[in-house]
Design a protein around this motif. Sequence first.
Motif, PDB file in Angstrom:
ATOM      1  N   SER A 170       0.826  -1.207   0.000  1.00  0.00           N
ATOM      2  CA  SER A 170       0.000   0.000   0.000  1.00  0.00           C
ATOM      3  C   SER A 170       0.864   1.262   0.000  1.00  0.00           C
ATOM      4  CB  SER A 170      -0.923  -0.013   1.220  1.00  0.00           C
ATOM      5  OG  SER A 170      -0.171  -0.213   2.405  1.00  0.00           O
ATOM      6  N   ILE A 171       1.964   1.236   0.746  1.00  0.00           N
ATOM      7  CA  ILE A 171       2.867   2.393   0.754  1.00  0.00           C
ATOM      8  C   ILE A 171       3.535   2.552  -0.604  1.00  0.00           C
ATOM      9  CG2 ILE A 171       5.021   3.266   1.716  1.00  0.00           C
ATOM     10  CD1 ILE A 171       2.765   3.786   3.540  1.00  0.00           C
ATOM     11  N   ARG A 172       3.922   1.436  -1.216  1.00  0.00           N
ATOM     12  CA  ARG A 172       4.529   1.523  -2.553  1.00  0.00           C
ATOM     13  C   ARG A 172       3.534   2.076  -3.569  1.00  0.00           C
ATOM     14  NH1 ARG A 172       9.456  -0.787  -2.636  1.00  0.00           N
ATOM     15  NH2 ARG A 172       9.985  -2.252  -0.960  1.00  0.00           N
ATOM     16  N   ALA A 173       2.261   1.688  -3.446  1.00  0.00           N
ATOM     17  CA  ALA A 173       1.236   2.256  -4.333  1.00  0.00           C
ATOM     18  C   ALA A 173       1.079   3.757  -4.091  1.00  0.00           C
ATOM     19  CB  ALA A 173      -0.088   1.536  -4.110  1.00  0.00           C
ATOM     20  N   LEU A 174       1.127   4.172  -2.820  1.00  0.00           N
ATOM     21  CA  LEU A 174       1.045   5.598  -2.501  1.00  0.00           C
ATOM     22  C   LEU A 174       2.222   6.367  -3.097  1.00  0.00           C
ATOM     23  CD1 LEU A 174      -0.009   8.061  -0.895  1.00  0.00           C
ATOM     24  CD2 LEU A 174       1.263   7.196   1.076  1.00  0.00           C
ATOM     25  N   ILE A 175       3.423   5.823  -2.953  1.00  0.00           N
ATOM     26  CA  ILE A 175       4.608   6.513  -3.476  1.00  0.00           C
ATOM     27  C   ILE A 175       4.560   6.590  -4.994  1.00  0.00           C
ATOM     28  CG2 ILE A 175       7.103   6.466  -3.568  1.00  0.00           C
ATOM     29  CD1 ILE A 175       5.749   7.119  -0.813  1.00  0.00           C
ATOM     30  N   SER A 176       4.138   5.499  -5.642  1.00  0.00           N
ATOM     31  CA  SER A 176       4.019   5.526  -7.108  1.00  0.00           C
ATOM     32  C   SER A 176       3.011   6.574  -7.560  1.00  0.00           C
ATOM     33  CB  SER A 176       3.617   4.146  -7.616  1.00  0.00           C
ATOM     34  OG  SER A 176       4.573   3.172  -7.269  1.00  0.00           O
ATOM     35  N   THR A 177       1.897   6.682  -6.828  1.00  0.00           N
ATOM     36  CA  THR A 177       0.884   7.680  -7.171  1.00  0.00           C
ATOM     37  C   THR A 177       1.426   9.098  -7.019  1.00  0.00           C
ATOM     38  OG1 THR A 177      -0.855   6.163  -6.440  1.00  0.00           O
ATOM     39  CG2 THR A 177      -1.434   8.488  -6.633  1.00  0.00           C
ATOM     40  N   LEU A 178       2.129   9.347  -5.921  1.00  0.00           N
ATOM     41  CA  LEU A 178       2.662  10.692  -5.696  1.00  0.00           C
ATOM     42  C   LEU A 178       3.744  11.045  -6.715  1.00  0.00           C
ATOM     43  CD1 LEU A 178       2.942  10.696  -1.780  1.00  0.00           C
ATOM     44  CD2 LEU A 178       1.224  11.834  -3.187  1.00  0.00           C
ATOM     45  N   VAL A 179       4.606  10.086  -7.035  1.00  0.00           N
ATOM     46  CA  VAL A 179       5.678  10.349  -8.000  1.00  0.00           C
ATOM     47  C   VAL A 179       5.101  10.634  -9.383  1.00  0.00           C
ATOM     48  CG1 VAL A 179       7.642   9.312  -9.195  1.00  0.00           C
ATOM     49  CG2 VAL A 179       7.435   9.088  -6.719  1.00  0.00           C
ATOM     50  N   GLN A 180       4.113   9.852  -9.796  1.00  0.00           N
ATOM     51  CA  GLN A 180       3.494  10.085 -11.107  1.00  0.00           C
ATOM     52  C   GLN A 180       2.744  11.404 -11.137  1.00  0.00           C
ATOM     53  OE1 GLN A 180       1.100   6.693 -12.040  1.00  0.00           O
ATOM     54  NE2 GLN A 180       2.848   5.299 -12.180  1.00  0.00           N
ATOM     55  N   SER A 181       2.089  11.756 -10.026  1.00  0.00           N
ATOM     56  CA  SER A 181       1.367  13.036  -9.996  1.00  0.00           C
ATOM     57  C   SER A 181       2.329  14.207 -10.102  1.00  0.00           C
ATOM     58  CB  SER A 181       0.552  13.131  -8.693  1.00  0.00           C
ATOM     59  OG  SER A 181      -0.409  12.101  -8.627  1.00  0.00           O
ATOM     60  N   MET A 182       3.472  14.106  -9.422  1.00  0.00           N
ATOM     61  CA  MET A 182       4.455  15.198  -9.518  1.00  0.00           C
ATOM     62  C   MET A 182       5.136  15.230 -10.881  1.00  0.00           C
ATOM     63  SD  MET A 182       6.238  15.278  -5.720  1.00  0.00           S
ATOM     64  CE  MET A 182       6.750  13.567  -5.829  1.00  0.00           C
ATOM     65  N   ARG A 183       5.320  14.072 -11.494  1.00  0.00           N
ATOM     66  CA  ARG A 183       6.019  14.026 -12.776  1.00  0.00           C
ATOM     67  C   ARG A 183       5.144  14.563 -13.908  1.00  0.00           C
ATOM     68  NH1 ARG A 183       8.589   8.384 -14.172  1.00  0.00           N
ATOM     69  NH2 ARG A 183       9.826   9.041 -12.352  1.00  0.00           N
ATOM     70  N   TYR A 184       3.873  14.198 -13.903  1.00  0.00           N
ATOM     71  CA  TYR A 184       2.998  14.569 -15.020  1.00  0.00           C
ATOM     72  C   TYR A 184       2.088  15.752 -14.707  1.00  0.00           C
ATOM     73  CZ  TYR A 184       4.480  10.023 -16.747  1.00  0.00           C
ATOM     74  OH  TYR A 184       5.235   8.950 -17.156  1.00  0.00           O
ATOM     75  N   GLY A 185       2.165  16.283 -13.491  1.00  0.00           N
ATOM     76  CA  GLY A 185       1.399  17.472 -13.160  1.00  0.00           C
ATOM     77  C   GLY A 185      -0.068  17.228 -12.900  1.00  0.00           C
ATOM     78  N   THR A 186      -0.474  15.991 -12.626  1.00  0.00           N
ATOM     79  CA  THR A 186      -1.876  15.697 -12.317  1.00  0.00           C
ATOM     80  C   THR A 186      -2.178  16.099 -10.879  1.00  0.00           C
ATOM     81  OG1 THR A 186      -1.261  13.450 -11.690  1.00  0.00           O
ATOM     82  CG2 THR A 186      -1.959  13.807 -13.958  1.00  0.00           C
ATOM     83  N   PRO A 187      -3.442  16.375 -10.558  1.00  0.00           N
ATOM     84  CA  PRO A 187      -3.787  16.785  -9.188  1.00  0.00           C
ATOM     85  C   PRO A 187      -3.497  15.662  -8.178  1.00  0.00           C
ATOM     86  CG  PRO A 187      -5.556  17.336 -10.711  1.00  0.00           C
ATOM     87  CD  PRO A 187      -4.597  16.479 -11.465  1.00  0.00           C
ATOM     88  N   ILE A 188      -2.761  16.012  -7.129  1.00  0.00           N
ATOM     89  CA  ILE A 188      -2.416  15.024  -6.107  1.00  0.00           C
ATOM     90  C   ILE A 188      -3.629  14.669  -5.259  1.00  0.00           C
ATOM     91  CG2 ILE A 188      -0.964  14.617  -4.068  1.00  0.00           C
ATOM     92  CD1 ILE A 188       1.156  16.325  -5.294  1.00  0.00           C
ATOM     93  N   THR A 189      -4.513  15.636  -5.033  1.00  0.00           N
ATOM     94  CA  THR A 189      -5.648  15.411  -4.136  1.00  0.00           C
ATOM     95  C   THR A 189      -6.569  14.319  -4.655  1.00  0.00           C
ATOM     96  OG1 THR A 189      -5.543  17.735  -3.497  1.00  0.00           O
ATOM     97  CG2 THR A 189      -7.560  16.535  -2.964  1.00  0.00           C
ATOM     98  N   GLN A 190      -6.888  14.361  -5.938  1.00  0.00           N
ATOM     99  CA  GLN A 190      -7.771  13.351  -6.505  1.00  0.00           C
ATOM    100  C   GLN A 190      -7.138  11.966  -6.447  1.00  0.00           C
ATOM    101  OE1 GLN A 190     -10.867  13.867  -7.408  1.00  0.00           O
ATOM    102  NE2 GLN A 190     -11.158  11.694  -7.929  1.00  0.00           N
TER     103      GLN A 190
END
Length: 320
Positions: free
Chosen positions: A241-261
Amino acid sequence: MSHDSIETLINLLMLSALFAGLALLWATKRGGRRGRIADRARQVALTQRAAIVQIEEVDGPGGWRTRLVQRLARIGDRLPLFDTKYRLKLRKEMARSGYRSSLAVSALLAVKFVVGLVCAALAVMLGSGIPMIGQYPAVRGAMMLMAFIVGMIIPEYIVAFRASRRRKKMAGCLPDALDLLVICTNAGNSLGVSIRRVADELKTICPPLSEEFSLTADELKLSGDSTRALQALAERIDLPSIRALISTLVQSMRYGTPITQALRTLSRTERLAHIVMLEEKAAKLAPKMVVPMMLFILPAVVVISAGPAILQLMDVLSKQ
């Protein structure tokens, strides 16, 4: 010479052979070019460690613990029985257990060695009392080696058990942490500030997860490399679950997608998975209770229900 003196002499000889074998292995590890390089590396590490120890010394009620850990660390630093790859593996496991001190790995190695020697000595001294096989010195020698190996393994298993319990505790609090992270990012805070605020809120609820989030917030503030700091968090906690969270945050920062959603979706998924896990545990509870009920509850119920009838039948048969 009496039989007890002979047994004592044999026990001393076996312990001496164990120490001689360890000394020979020590000399073999220290000899040669690799041994000299490793010895120089250990000397440099000891010099750096001495400076760190002077900084980490704390007076007061916990002073004796600090001194004990320091002495164990000095022993562990000088043990050539463990290579660098194994030490790195132990360092990772100790970090997952919550021990991030520079002395943790060396102290664990010393504890492993001391526990192995104690188990070997107990096996030699108490092995002669085992019936039928305890009178053979070869059997006691094999028991000594097995006890030494088992004693070396036990502390590592204790650390792995502690790491597993710590991961389970953090996994149970992760959905609440994600909800708090969603609230903080919705308020307009940056990722580092949000993680710091969530760590402060989790201090009383889940101290292990709070410590990991605080360390990640410090790394984000000092280094500025968000990807590396988040990946270090995933490596320390080692949860899917933590790895999924980190992957989500890294992709959001890389591609500029909203982190909140992304965090909101991940929080919903983790909470659903947590509920499913609790339902699975509840469903397994009934089969697990069958054996204890048959062993402990059913005999008492049989005695209470059938006891009076059996006593009356015994009285009737005795009168006849």
